[in-house]
Structure formats: C-alpha cells, structure tokens
Design a protein around this motif. Sequence first.
Motif: not given
Length: 279
Positions: A133, A135-138, A151, A153-155, A157, A159
Amino acid sequence: MTIVIAAMLSHGVAHATSASMEAASEKRVVALDYQAPTKMLLKATPNALHTSTDEGHTWHEQILPPSLAKSRVTDIAVSVHDPSLLFVAGADSGVWRSNDGGKNWVMANKGLPKGKVRAVTAHSTQAETVYAYVDGKGIFRSQDAGRHWRLMDSGPRQGITQFIHSNMAGSMETGWLFAATPKGVWRSMDCFCGWHRAGTSEVGYSSVTYDPTQPERVYASSGTGLFVSADGGEQWTALPAAPGSVTALIAAPDGYVYAADKKELFRSADRGATWEKME
C-alpha cells in the motif's frame, strides 16, 4: 552567572531528553510477522530487522542496506511457503526483497509509484503473491515476488495503517484483505469488489492480524486496546488483559499471539486470554 549556568543546564537536560526520545523511537517495534513452517518470528524497528526461531526468546539481527535503514522501515512480510523470501517496506525507498533470508537485498519497485510505502503483506496461500500500500496511490499486487507490480485498488478512503491477507472462506477469489485504518477496521475480498467496514468502530487502528487455523478469528489493536472478532469482523470483543498501546500484532497457527507495545514484546499462549512479557 547563575542564570547562565541554569540556562546551560536546562539546555543540556533538553538535549539529553531529546536524545533519549530519539533512541527510544529507534527501538520501537513497527511490524511483526511469522513464518509457520519454520516457526520463524520476525520483528522490525525503524532501521533494523530481527528474526527469532525460538518463539521470541533470542533474536538475530539481519543487516539491512544502509539506504533502506536510513529511509525508515514501515512494514515487513515473509512468504507463506518460502522462509527465505522476505519483503521490507521503506518509507522513502519502496519495497525491498531478499531471496536468502535477509543476507542480501534488492529493490523491488518496478511498477510502484514514488511515495511512502506504508504497508506490505504476503498472500496467505500463494508463495509469490505480495501486496503493498502506497500512501495516496492505493494497493499494488505482485504475483512474481515483487519483480513487477500492478495497481489493483485505491483502498479504503481513510487510508491504510497496516493490512493482511486472509484465507477466510466466502471470498469470490482467493481470500480477503483486512486493513487497519485511522477510522476502523475495513475488509475487502481480494477481487477488490469494494471495501466495507468490519464492525462499527471508527477509532484509529494500528495493526490487524488473523488466526491461520481459524481464519474468521481476527485481532486488531487501537489506541483504546486490543480486540478480537470470532466472526470475521462482524462483532468485536475487547481483550481486557492485553498490553496497551500495541503498535504491531501477529498470530501464529499454534495459538500464540504476539503483540509489541512500543519497544516491548508480549506473547499470549491462549489466543489473547492472558499475556506474558518476553525477556
């Protein structure tokens, strides 16, 4: 003269206090992991990695590359089937891989964007699948031991602070991801079909793990204590005898649960009911 001496003494005390705090921070355990076939326990501090093969009684330090140690270790992962395959996440240097149990390391960032790699975790049944994971990317996945990343998934919301892959039943693919976040524990099938809150708590969580022999049994730590769920995250119960301020957590298939409270390591031999501090 008295005022000058007092000021100098005050500055010295402040400097010593700052140095002491920095030294304590360097020893803080930031991550734990466990390799079941070899019963190898791993712990990471911000600039070091240690392994134990006697349930945490004695430790062997694995030498990390200077650039990795300098960038601050954030998480560790070990392959479920191959104890020689280790992964370490560095805050400013991405993911590193060792194929020989920590003797040698190479950067494994092809496909990963620049940014802080907050967490890394190994697949619960697939030897060369690992997740990271950023940060800010997914969430990124590698199916070739970190040689290439994609990539997925964004994970959540909110974080992710730390996450794990579980082989709990009911997934549309191969398992589940449980994530400790600043606002509760969240879970998703590893088909990445959507994240949902596990339980109702919205406090910040620092770590999450599960029992390999009872995958629906999930543990999570927050600033208010250590919790366990017997139904895959639907309902949670506080473990009253658990250590406080747990920064890292891992469960082993023999019923042992390990928890790090700042620089101290604790172990439970009865799935979290009672705890002992390790020497």
